[in-house]
Motif scaffolding. Structure first.
Motif, PDB file in Angstrom:
ATOM      1  N   ASP A  65      33.934  42.904  36.042  1.00 11.84           N
ATOM      2  CA  ASP A  65      34.201  43.816  37.148  1.00 11.84           C
ATOM      3  C   ASP A  65      35.672  43.672  37.519  1.00 11.84           C
ATOM      4  OD1 ASP A  65      34.330  45.322  39.456  1.00 11.84           O
ATOM      5  OD2 ASP A  65      33.275  43.844  40.696  1.00 11.84           O
ATOM      6  N   ILE A  66      36.449  44.738  37.328  1.00 19.77           N
ATOM      7  CA  ILE A  66      37.884  44.677  37.624  1.00 19.77           C
ATOM      8  C   ILE A  66      38.286  45.757  38.640  1.00 19.77           C
ATOM      9  CG2 ILE A  66      38.486  43.657  35.393  1.00 19.77           C
ATOM     10  CD1 ILE A  66      39.571  46.506  34.660  1.00 19.77           C
ATOM     11  N   HIS A  67      37.328  46.202  39.458  1.00 15.79           N
ATOM     12  CA  HIS A  67      37.632  47.200  40.492  1.00 15.79           C
ATOM     13  C   HIS A  67      37.915  48.560  39.882  1.00 15.79           C
ATOM     14  CE1 HIS A  67      39.479  47.499  44.806  1.00 15.79           C
ATOM     15  NE2 HIS A  67      38.224  47.903  44.754  1.00 15.79           N
ATOM     16  N   TYR A  68      37.375  48.813  38.685  1.00 16.17           N
ATOM     17  CA  TYR A  68      37.566  50.069  37.964  1.00 16.17           C
ATOM     18  C   TYR A  68      36.257  50.854  38.036  1.00 16.17           C
ATOM     19  CZ  TYR A  68      38.874  53.110  34.005  1.00 16.17           C
ATOM     20  OH  TYR A  68      39.163  54.186  33.202  1.00 16.17           O
TER      21      TYR A  68
ATOM     22  N   VAL B 233      45.364  41.840  35.119  1.00 18.85           N
ATOM     23  CA  VAL B 233      44.229  42.067  36.008  1.00 18.85           C
ATOM     24  C   VAL B 233      43.456  40.766  36.207  1.00 18.85           C
ATOM     25  CG1 VAL B 233      43.971  44.495  35.362  1.00 18.85           C
ATOM     26  CG2 VAL B 233      42.707  42.740  34.106  1.00 18.85           C
ATOM     27  N   VAL B 234      42.775  40.692  37.340  1.00 21.54           N
ATOM     28  CA  VAL B 234      41.861  39.588  37.632  1.00 21.54           C
ATOM     29  C   VAL B 234      40.476  40.207  37.786  1.00 21.54           C
ATOM     30  CG1 VAL B 234      41.265  37.755  39.254  1.00 21.54           C
ATOM     31  CG2 VAL B 234      43.671  38.265  38.774  1.00 21.54           C
ATOM     32  N   GLY B 235      39.472  39.601  37.160  1.00 27.15           N
ATOM     33  CA  GLY B 235      38.127  40.157  37.225  1.00 27.15           C
ATOM     34  C   GLY B 235      37.071  39.074  37.296  1.00 27.15           C
ATOM     35  N   ARG B 236      35.843  39.513  37.553  1.00 28.62           N
ATOM     36  CA  ARG B 236      34.714  38.591  37.635  1.00 28.62           C
ATOM     37  C   ARG B 236      33.687  38.971  36.567  1.00 28.62           C
ATOM     38  NH1 ARG B 236      32.984  35.146  41.612  1.00 28.62           N
ATOM     39  NH2 ARG B 236      34.353  36.021  43.200  1.00 28.62           N
ATOM     40  N   VAL B 237      33.210  37.981  35.835  1.00 34.13           N
ATOM     41  CA  VAL B 237      32.255  38.229  34.759  1.00 34.13           C
ATOM     42  C   VAL B 237      30.944  38.741  35.364  1.00 34.13           C
ATOM     43  CG1 VAL B 237      30.933  37.207  32.870  1.00 34.13           C
ATOM     44  CG2 VAL B 237      33.288  36.462  33.297  1.00 34.13           C
TER      45      VAL B 237
ATOM     46  N   ASP C 140      49.135  28.466  42.901  1.00 33.76           N
ATOM     47  CA  ASP C 140      49.394  29.557  41.974  1.00 33.76           C
ATOM     48  C   ASP C 140      48.901  30.855  42.595  1.00 33.76           C
ATOM     49  OD1 ASP C 140      50.600  28.244  39.780  1.00 33.76           O
ATOM     50  OD2 ASP C 140      48.653  27.499  39.131  1.00 33.76           O
ATOM     51  N   LEU C 141      49.677  31.912  42.419  1.00 37.59           N
ATOM     52  CA  LEU C 141      49.345  33.219  42.982  1.00 37.59           C
ATOM     53  C   LEU C 141      49.406  34.256  41.872  1.00 37.59           C
ATOM     54  CD1 LEU C 141      48.902  35.053  45.527  1.00 37.59           C
ATOM     55  CD2 LEU C 141      51.398  35.208  45.672  1.00 37.59           C
ATOM     56  N   ILE C 142      48.319  35.006  41.698  1.00 35.38           N
ATOM     57  CA  ILE C 142      48.275  36.083  40.708  1.00 35.38           C
ATOM     58  C   ILE C 142      48.013  37.385  41.444  1.00 35.38           C
ATOM     59  CG2 ILE C 142      47.232  36.963  38.598  1.00 35.38           C
ATOM     60  CD1 ILE C 142      46.215  34.208  37.982  1.00 35.38           C
ATOM     61  N   LEU C 143      48.940  38.327  41.324  1.00 34.52           N
ATOM     62  CA  LEU C 143      48.790  39.637  41.954  1.00 34.52           C
ATOM     63  C   LEU C 143      48.271  40.605  40.897  1.00 34.52           C
ATOM     64  CD1 LEU C 143      52.155  39.733  43.957  1.00 34.52           C
ATOM     65  CD2 LEU C 143      49.905  38.963  44.744  1.00 34.52           C
ATOM     66  N   GLY C 144      46.964  40.780  40.835  1.00 32.80           N
ATOM     67  CA  GLY C 144      46.374  41.668  39.844  1.00 32.80           C
ATOM     68  C   GLY C 144      46.676  43.124  40.144  1.00 32.80           C
ATOM     69  N   CYS C 145      47.048  43.875  39.114  1.00 33.80           N
ATOM     70  CA  CYS C 145      47.345  45.291  39.300  1.00 33.80           C
ATOM     71  C   CYS C 145      46.121  46.071  39.775  1.00 33.80           C
ATOM     72  CB  CYS C 145      47.850  45.896  37.988  1.00 33.80           C
ATOM     73  SG  CYS C 145      49.422  45.245  37.410  1.00 33.80           S
ATOM     74  N   ASN C 146      44.935  45.502  39.593  1.00 39.56           N
ATOM     75  CA  ASN C 146      43.694  46.179  39.973  1.00 39.56           C
ATOM     76  C   ASN C 146      43.289  45.907  41.421  1.00 39.56           C
ATOM     77  OD1 ASN C 146      43.260  43.477  39.243  1.00 39.56           O
ATOM     78  ND2 ASN C 146      41.111  43.827  38.810  1.00 39.56           N
ATOM     79  N   GLY C 147      44.118  45.194  42.178  1.00 35.43           N
ATOM     80  CA  GLY C 147      43.813  44.930  43.575  1.00 35.43           C
ATOM     81  C   GLY C 147      43.055  43.640  43.806  1.00 35.43           C
ATOM     82  N   PHE C 148      42.773  42.875  42.746  1.00 32.97           N
ATOM     83  CA  PHE C 148      42.181  41.544  42.878  1.00 32.97           C
ATOM     84  C   PHE C 148      43.321  40.533  42.861  1.00 32.97           C
ATOM     85  CE2 PHE C 148      37.651  42.409  41.036  1.00 32.97           C
ATOM     86  CZ  PHE C 148      37.395  43.209  42.127  1.00 32.97           C
TER      87      PHE C 148
ATOM     88  N   ALA D  85      44.173  56.218  45.522  1.00 33.51           N
ATOM     89  CA  ALA D  85      43.320  56.445  44.362  1.00 33.51           C
ATOM     90  C   ALA D  85      42.722  55.133  43.872  1.00 33.51           C
ATOM     91  CB  ALA D  85      44.128  57.101  43.242  1.00 33.51           C
ATOM     92  N   ARG D  86      41.648  55.232  43.088  1.00 33.41           N
ATOM     93  CA  ARG D  86      41.082  54.047  42.459  1.00 33.41           C
ATOM     94  C   ARG D  86      42.071  53.504  41.435  1.00 33.41           C
ATOM     95  NH1 ARG D  86      35.619  53.105  43.071  1.00 33.41           N
ATOM     96  NH2 ARG D  86      35.663  51.877  41.165  1.00 33.41           N
ATOM     97  N   TYR D  87      41.837  52.281  41.017  1.00 33.11           N
ATOM     98  CA  TYR D  87      42.723  51.650  40.041  1.00 33.11           C
ATOM     99  C   TYR D  87      42.698  52.433  38.726  1.00 33.11           C
ATOM    100  CZ  TYR D  87      44.192  48.381  36.433  1.00 33.11           C
ATOM    101  OH  TYR D  87      44.813  47.800  35.347  1.00 33.11           O
TER     102      TYR D  87
END
Length: 327
Positions: free
Chosen positions: A112-115, A97-101, A207-215, A87-89
């Motif tokens: 944009d957070i893959h939502y 979450v990690v996102g791009r402006v 540093d490693l960030i595991l975003g719940c949104n798949g980023f 399913a989608r996030y």
């Protein structure tokens, strides 16, 4: 398992098939004792007379509860639902979450957070560069681009869903702009929610960030001002007006060392391999994959080859088999 899209020779195909079949059998045995995997129209064994609540992905058909999506049956008290695997996030309050402006708007940034829609980060929901807690003024609004601008990568936390969309907040030192690294995109269902999504790999300076949104963010380690916060990766934003005044020597000191860049690329490729194989992505599996590539003396680009992907699958099958025996 996800469909593997690799250029495999006949021997590699056989080895990979055996490894995936072994993983599938171990997974099915584990699910038989807890939550079961179901496909569309599969029957879910429950007693409807006990007042079971039918949740998402289920349907009452002729007195029998059946699945309407492929996934894993989950039970919360009397609620029974199916958690879809692909399913989608679906955001939950508190998700990292990690996102791009994507846009700088009035008193807010859109990310944009893959939502299914862009998320909103309000100017009032983040720390200002000076670190002072105060009301936001018209001058702050005019200077929004000096904080974040289009295409900047940001780490934030899901605050909640309001009438105008999904809202984020970045009031802690661990959130903010991310620089000097790689942004990876993997299917959101491969990143499970855990207590810790920030990881400082001290031995690699990464540093490693595991975003719940798949980023997923892999970047150079940056110290934060807040000493009370551990394992965080935010970096205080510097005023852009000062960039032109930095000397050449100071700029050279801010460059990411070549060894750190190599570590970033190796960790990023480990994540890519796990995504190709459809394995759950967490810090333990990532480090095992990276250590395997180092022990084989593989160059970074060789990690994306067919042979290494097969070796990772075989290693994961062996690891789960040993874990089951110990259990």
């Amino acid at each position: 398992m996800r469909e593997i899209e690799l250029s495999l020779n006949q021997t590699q195909k056989i080895r990979l098939k055996r490894a995936l079949e072994k993983l599938e059998s171990l997974s099915s045995k584990a699910n038989s004792n807890s939550n079961a995997s179901v496909s569309i129209s599969d029957s879910i064994p429950v007693n409807l007379e006990d007042g079971v609540l039918k949740g998402h992905g289920t349907l009452d058909l002729n007195g029998e509860l059946v699945a309407t999506v492929c996934g894993v049956v989950e039970r919360v008290n009397k609620l029974v639902y199916v958690r879809a695997l692909r399913a989608r996030y679906k955001p939950e309050v508190g998700d990292i979450v990690v996102g791009r402006v994507s846009e700088v708007a009035q008193k807010r940034w859109r990310l944009d957070i893959h939502y299914s829609q862009d998320a909103v980060l309000m100017l009032s929901s983040m720390n200002l560069p000076d670190g002072i807690q105060r009301r936001r003024t018209a001058l702050d609004e005019l200077n929004m681009r000096s904080i974040f601008e289009e295409n900047d990568v940001i780490c934030a936390e899901v605050r909640g869903i309001q009438h105008d969309g999904l809202h984020l907040q970045a009031r802690s030192q661990k959130y903010g702009k991310l620089e000097r690294g790689q942004l990876l995109t993997v299917p959101p269902y491969l990143v499970r929610r855990r207590k810790q999504h920030f990881h400082h790999l001290e031995q690699y300076g990464v540093d490693l960030i595991l975003g719940c949104n798949g980023f997923i963010w892999v970047g150079e380690h940056v110290e934060v001002k807040d000493d009370m916060v551990e394992d965080q990766v935010s970096k205080p934003e510097q005023q852009k007006s000062n960039k032109n005044s930095i000397s050449l020597e100071e700029q050279e000191q801010t460059y990411t060392p070549i060894e750190t860049r190599q570590n970033i690329c190796r960790i990023a490729n480990a994540v890519r391999v796990l995504s190709i194989l459809g394995f759950n992505i967490n810090i333990e599996v990532i480090m095992d994959t990276m250590n395997l590539s180092s022990s084989l003396n593989l160059d970074i680009h060789e990690m994306l080859g067919s042979e290494f992907c097969v070796l990772v699958a075989e290693g994961e099958a062996e690891r789960r088999s040993l874990t089951k025996r110990k259990g």
